[in-house]
Design a protein around this motif. Sequence first.
Motif, PDB file in Angstrom:
ATOM      1  N   VAL A 185       0.757  -1.091  -0.033  1.00 52.94           N
ATOM      2  CA  VAL A 185       0.040  -0.014   0.020  1.00 52.94           C
ATOM      3  C   VAL A 185       0.736   1.273  -0.045  1.00 52.94           C
ATOM      4  N   VAL A 186       1.938   1.077   0.855  1.00 52.17           N
ATOM      5  CA  VAL A 186       2.910   2.370   0.878  1.00 52.17           C
ATOM      6  C   VAL A 186       3.643   2.682  -0.447  1.00 52.17           C
ATOM      7  N   VAL A 187       4.125   1.493  -1.211  1.00 55.80           N
ATOM      8  CA  VAL A 187       4.648   1.666  -1.960  1.00 55.80           C
ATOM      9  C   VAL A 187       3.796   2.307  -3.268  1.00 55.80           C
ATOM     10  N   ARG A 188       2.635   1.678  -3.422  1.00 59.89           N
ATOM     11  CA  ARG A 188       1.794   2.432  -4.321  1.00 59.89           C
ATOM     12  C   ARG A 188       1.386   3.764  -4.029  1.00 59.89           C
ATOM     13  N   MET A 189       1.168   4.000  -2.734  1.00 57.72           N
ATOM     14  CA  MET A 189       0.810   5.575  -2.483  1.00 57.72           C
ATOM     15  C   MET A 189       2.089   6.431  -2.565  1.00 57.72           C
ATOM     16  N   THR A 190       3.117   6.014  -2.090  1.00 62.57           N
ATOM     17  CA  THR A 190       4.210   6.678  -2.581  1.00 62.57           C
ATOM     18  C   THR A 190       4.534   7.149  -3.984  1.00 62.57           C
ATOM     19  N   ARG A 191       4.174   5.924  -4.845  1.00 60.92           N
ATOM     20  CA  ARG A 191       4.731   6.155  -6.354  1.00 60.92           C
ATOM     21  C   ARG A 191       3.623   7.272  -7.006  1.00 60.92           C
ATOM     22  N   SER A 192       2.358   6.967  -6.646  1.00 65.71           N
ATOM     23  CA  SER A 192       1.593   7.967  -7.110  1.00 65.71           C
ATOM     24  C   SER A 192       1.622   9.502  -6.717  1.00 65.71           C
ATOM     25  N   SER A 193       1.748   9.466  -5.457  1.00 65.64           N
ATOM     26  CA  SER A 193       2.179  10.931  -4.643  1.00 65.64           C
ATOM     27  C   SER A 193       3.202  11.592  -5.331  1.00 65.64           C
ATOM     28  N   MET A 194       4.323  10.829  -5.344  1.00 66.36           N
ATOM     29  CA  MET A 194       5.652  11.375  -6.145  1.00 66.36           C
ATOM     30  C   MET A 194       5.320  11.705  -7.459  1.00 66.36           C
ATOM     31  N   LEU A 195       4.375  10.843  -8.167  1.00 62.39           N
ATOM     32  CA  LEU A 195       4.417  11.097  -9.559  1.00 62.39           C
ATOM     33  C   LEU A 195       3.579  12.428  -9.918  1.00 62.39           C
ATOM     34  N   GLU A 196       2.732  12.806  -9.083  1.00 62.83           N
ATOM     35  CA  GLU A 196       2.051  13.917  -8.955  1.00 62.83           C
ATOM     36  C   GLU A 196       2.814  15.174  -8.642  1.00 62.83           C
ATOM     37  N   VAL A 197       3.740  15.169  -7.619  1.00 61.27           N
ATOM     38  CA  VAL A 197       4.490  16.359  -7.186  1.00 61.27           C
ATOM     39  C   VAL A 197       5.432  16.388  -8.246  1.00 61.27           C
ATOM     40  N   LEU A 198       6.058  15.347  -8.958  1.00 61.29           N
ATOM     41  CA  LEU A 198       7.225  15.579  -9.866  1.00 61.29           C
ATOM     42  C   LEU A 198       6.619  16.281 -11.079  1.00 61.29           C
ATOM     43  N   GLY A 199       5.471  16.259 -11.389  1.00 63.74           N
ATOM     44  CA  GLY A 199       4.864  16.835 -12.549  1.00 63.74           C
ATOM     45  C   GLY A 199       4.479  18.541 -12.155  1.00 63.74           C
ATOM     46  N   GLN A 200       4.803  18.854 -10.845  1.00 62.25           N
ATOM     47  CA  GLN A 200       4.478  20.323 -10.574  1.00 62.25           C
ATOM     48  C   GLN A 200       5.394  21.268 -10.730  1.00 62.25           C
ATOM     49  N   ASP A 201       5.128  22.480 -10.977  1.00 61.80           N
ATOM     50  CA  ASP A 201       6.078  23.497 -11.499  1.00 61.80           C
ATOM     51  C   ASP A 201       7.172  23.662 -10.736  1.00 61.80           C
ATOM     52  N   PHE A 202       7.105  23.681  -9.290  1.00 62.55           N
ATOM     53  CA  PHE A 202       8.330  23.679  -8.378  1.00 62.55           C
ATOM     54  C   PHE A 202       9.233  22.859  -8.603  1.00 62.55           C
ATOM     55  N   VAL A 203       9.050  21.575  -8.728  1.00 62.72           N
ATOM     56  CA  VAL A 203       9.941  20.675  -9.322  1.00 62.72           C
ATOM     57  C   VAL A 203      10.577  20.923 -10.546  1.00 62.72           C
TER      58      VAL A 203
END
Lengths: 537, 315
Positions: free
Chosen positions: B196-214
């Motif tokens: 569960v944590v792997v999946r949550m981390t992955r999707s959350s990271m993907l979302e954040v990685l797409g944002q402008d500040f990154v």
Amino acid sequence: MARTGSESDRGLTRRGLLGGGLALGGGLAGLELFGATARPARAQTTGSPRHGGTVIAAAEIDPIALDPHTGSNFSSVQAYDHMYESLTMYDEKTNIVPALAQSWEITNGGKTYTFKLRPNVKFHNGQTMTADDVKYSIDRVLDPKTASPWVSWLNAIKEIKVVDPLTVQMNLDAPYPLVGSFAGMRAAGIIPKGLAEKENLKIRGIGTGPFKLVEYVPQDRIVYARHADYWDKPLPYLDGMTFKVLTEENARIAALRAGQIQYAFLSAQGAAQLEGAPGITVAKSPFAWVVLHYINVLNKPLSDARVRRAMRMAVDTNEVIQKAAFGAAVPSGPVPTGYGDWYLDPKTLPYLKADVEGAKKLLAEAGYPNGFKVEIKCSPQYPEFVAATLVIQESLKKIGVDVTVTQMEWGAFVAENAKSNRSCGKEGSDVYSSANTFRPDPDGFLYSYFHSKGDLNKGGCDRPYPRVDALLVEARQSSNHAERRRLYHEAQRILLEESPNWWWYAKFNIEAVSSKVQGYAQSFTGRRLFLKKTWLA
Amino acid sequence: MRYLARRALWTVVALLGVSVLIFLLVRLLPGNIVDIIAGTEGQLSREQRTAVLREFGLDRPVPVQYALWLRGMLRGDLGWSFRSGQPVAQLLVSRLPVTIELALLTVLGVTLVGIPLGVLASVSRSMRVKTGVQIVGLLGLSVPSFWIAVLLIITASHLFGWLPALIFVSPWSDPWVNLQQMFLPVLSLALGLSVVVVRMTRSSMLEVLGQDFVKVARAKGLSARAVLLRHALRNALIPIVTVLGLQMGYLLGGVVITEQIFGLPGLGWTLLNGVYQRDYPVVQATVMLFAVTFVVINLGVDLLYTYLDPRIRYE
């Protein structure tokens, strides 16, 4: 009728059980006919006994409490058995032999028992056991405030008299096979006078048994140490025993394989997993555990004996054994096959093979040519009861009887069963899947269930079987073994015909023992009494 | 501060509600201690039943029983176990360390395995890693921990002939033996949860990685590692922490069965046995303890948010 420890004696239950030892062999021979295999109940023995070492065993159920008078369900007996003893006990051949009583006399037409106690028996606290302790212990069981669930084994006793420090006299209301009740141990353990008022006997204890309690951690372990002053020298050989509670069978098997434990009780499936495992002996023999369905015979259509018999006829006993017990059982009547020589020959039991046509005819005769609906309750606490019920459900389809199988958690199941008993079958369900476990005497499998005054006779509340009543009373009064056997056989035949219960099979007691453990013998009671005689190679 | 006070008040109300609920539910279970003592074969007369019920105080009206229990609890007296006659508080204190150790080791394992794997899965371009995570994730979510537990026992003993010591040893007396004992139970609990944590981390990271500040951070020329760990992960942590917190709650349910399978003398098994044997005081106290723990974990998670994301302020 004087009895002593050394000489072989006769009468009442004793000789019957001696015969039972031999008959057990006969029963096993009979088993081959049913395609089952059974190994001798005794583990192999090499070398002579020696002292020392600790056995770690698995307990498959956590005991409820260690009080020998109230913690009387079987898991508790399994735990306090090593600490406590009673006046008599069973030997390996299922004879009743002296334990704390050295000898006994039965006078006054079977209504007075005089026990001579063994001198110099020490409790675990060093105190010497006397007649006062025996009186105190049995009085405690008989006291309604103690609420001992197995008081009926002993409540034929009207009064207990201390004659001298080593003589106890018990006077009964009516003749009753009392020595078996002591050997059976449920609620009959002897504790020091006044102990119950001083100690929390649910988790502590002081008895005369071969092992004394070191530590009991509920749901985890029970640790025993050798009782150095045990009267039956040189027993026990072991320095100690530890029972680790492992309810999960796979964990028990894994622990056996890994050599972490040296003893475990197993199911037939579990035993199959250990087939050919090095250093482990799997012993099997039938024991006093008969799987059955209790029927409430007060409501239609099960109030008609023809209906009950028709339903029994439609089911193949061997199919039930194969599917519910994985073949590790033998067909049985009311008294479990393997129990002394009181049981009916399994080969002569009715309905070993299903008779669907006969069943249909009988059902039509009773006025149900198109069958009916009925509910059977069972608890997944005992998966084999559920399996047995499912086999029956399937078989009964063939005669048009539509069975609903309802599974209930054990506590809920037991509560409903109790309600049904209390209300004479007016409340509760029609059919329950359960088992009758060990009783000290064949009387225990019959009287309380089928005598019209029996405590558990919900079916007989207003519909007794007069002939069975007469037979059971006569058998209680007789002290002639052959005569009693004849009476019990006849009563069982009538009951099979009337089918107030459906009796299926006596289960095998399956125990896996490491080959390091020498001298272990199985008991038809299912108890692990003979661990006290084992030693480590 | 006002927020904390309000939170505390609601916590008390919630726990009171829980206490009533537990009390009623336990009594709604068919069968009581008397039935369990008697079984289907024992024979208790009406007088004996009454005597046992009186001994355990079960002959009084339910509201009175509740009031007495609540009063006792407020005074720190959790009652006596019907079964063992021991004070319940003493029983729980002796069982608590096993469960706490099991839960902490599991959460530690889940965090140490789940988050790095999730981060890895989010940045990996390999199709294999992605499908691998998907498949293992699906399995981990659908296979219950008790089944994994049995599988682990069989595998360990059959294939490796290995099994840890059975008699529980506390970490203080022998940490090495204790760790071996905890290994399989922790593994069985952690496998499902880390997925569960792997999946949550992955999707959350993907979302954040797409944002402008990154993108800005990358454009500034920061190393990939710094972008990933200092900027992206910290921002992705909020949902992960929520999930971890929730899982610690679920974990309490998981330990019930896991402890039983592995024969670990912890709270979970105590609870299960209490239910089987209708040992009301033990069940009530254990569930209350679980409820308190759950509430405290939730509070902790909420407070952690403010640390992780300074924009979150509670009014």
